[in-house]
Design an enzyme around this catalytic site. Sequence first.
Site, mmCIF file in Angstrom:
data_model
loop_
_atom_site.group_PDB
_atom_site.id
_atom_site.type_symbol
_atom_site.label_atom_id
_atom_site.label_comp_id
_atom_site.label_asym_id
_atom_site.label_seq_id
_atom_site.Cartn_x
_atom_site.Cartn_y
_atom_site.Cartn_z
ATOM 1 N N LYS A 43 0.853 -1.192 0.000
ATOM 2 C CA LYS A 43 0.000 0.000 0.000
ATOM 3 C C LYS A 43 0.886 1.238 0.000
ATOM 4 O O LYS A 43 1.785 1.363 0.813
ATOM 5 C CB LYS A 43 -0.890 0.001 1.238
ATOM 6 N N LYS B 101 -7.428 8.115 -0.369
ATOM 7 C CA LYS B 101 -8.696 8.479 0.279
ATOM 8 C C LYS B 101 -9.275 9.772 -0.286
ATOM 9 O O LYS B 101 -9.441 10.774 0.425
ATOM 10 C CB LYS B 101 -8.511 8.628 1.789
HETATM 11 O O1 C5P Z 1 0.731 0.973 11.088
HETATM 12 P P1 C5P Z 1 -0.651 0.429 10.919
HETATM 13 O O2 C5P Z 1 -0.682 -1.077 10.798
HETATM 14 O O3 C5P Z 1 -1.629 0.970 11.931
HETATM 15 O O4 C5P Z 1 -1.064 0.985 9.476
HETATM 16 C C1 C5P Z 1 -2.353 0.974 8.979
HETATM 17 C C2 C5P Z 1 -2.354 1.621 7.629
HETATM 18 O O5 C5P Z 1 -3.683 1.594 7.137
HETATM 19 C C3 C5P Z 1 -1.921 3.080 7.613
HETATM 20 O O6 C5P Z 1 -1.238 3.298 6.391
HETATM 21 C C4 C5P Z 1 -3.234 3.854 7.621
HETATM 22 O O7 C5P Z 1 -3.118 5.078 6.926
HETATM 23 C C5 C5P Z 1 -4.148 2.897 6.856
HETATM 24 N N1 C5P Z 1 -5.595 2.997 7.117
HETATM 25 C C6 C5P Z 1 -6.133 2.879 8.385
HETATM 26 N N2 C5P Z 1 -7.495 2.977 8.565
HETATM 27 C C7 C5P Z 1 -8.300 3.155 7.517
HETATM 28 C C8 C5P Z 1 -7.763 3.277 6.227
HETATM 29 C C9 C5P Z 1 -6.375 3.172 6.060
HETATM 30 O O8 C5P Z 1 -5.404 2.684 9.342
HETATM 31 N N3 C5P Z 1 -9.612 3.170 7.697
#
Ligand code: C5P
Length: 234
Positions: free
Chosen positions: A36, A65
């Site tokens: 991602k 987003k």
């Molecule tokens: O570090 P972590 O595992 O928390 O990362 C989660 C990733 O998913 C980050 O890049 C964050 O921006 C993304 N994300 C999220 N919640 C959402 C959509 C995307 O945490 N609803």
Amino acid sequence: MTNTSLSQVIVALDFPSEKEALHFLDKVEGKLTYVKVGMQLYYSQGPELIEKIKAKDLKIFLDLKLHDIPATVAKASQVLAKLKIDMVNVHAAGGFEMMKKANQAYKEIHPEGKMIAVTQLTSTSQEVLNQEIGISGKLSDNVLHYAKMAKEAGLDGVVCSAWEAEFIKEKMGETFLCVTPGIRLNLENAHDQKRVKTPAQAIKAGADFLVMGREITKASNPKEIVNSIEKDLI
Ligand code: C5P
């Protein structure tokens, strides 16, 4: 989804620069299939980095987003469609028309690509939803409402917490994708995420793809963590 594997794990390349992102990819070479790219990396490195990642035969979810008036998001979606990547997203909070126009504009150019909608961020708690964002009612009802709207607008699925994946699958059907961030091998280490599950728990709840960031990218030995995730998913 059955037969779980690492191909369902999307690693969030939340790095400030291309150099760091590519260095990380070298460390886990041969293990990942999907990454991602989020705002930080895309805004600093742009489409050139996308081409470099594609050249490594990795699938890409571009997590920007999008959220603006329908015409603006539709035009931005056309630009992203030309990158010919695997998945992009918009905020469901932008409304039905915004999602519909974005999806149409995207698929006209890149019909194989997936467009999904962010329901509520996994960092949003019930309290934040009600008191800060100003939406009353239960968080899960709002997530379901956004998911229904996304489906009606023609989108392929949603980003949601693994806590919501089960009822979204139940209400929206098996083919509607649930992409779930907020995944931790160690649930004690949630950082700013409020609604977390382990990889195996998330898949059991119906998630199609797990987005995992810091637990892997900040590890001193990321390959070891990826191996542990693989074991958790067996
Ligand atoms: O570090 P972590 O595992 O928390 O990362 C989660 C990733 O998913 C980050 O890049 C964050 O921006 C993304 N994300 C999220 N919640 C959402 C959509 C995307 O945490 N609803």
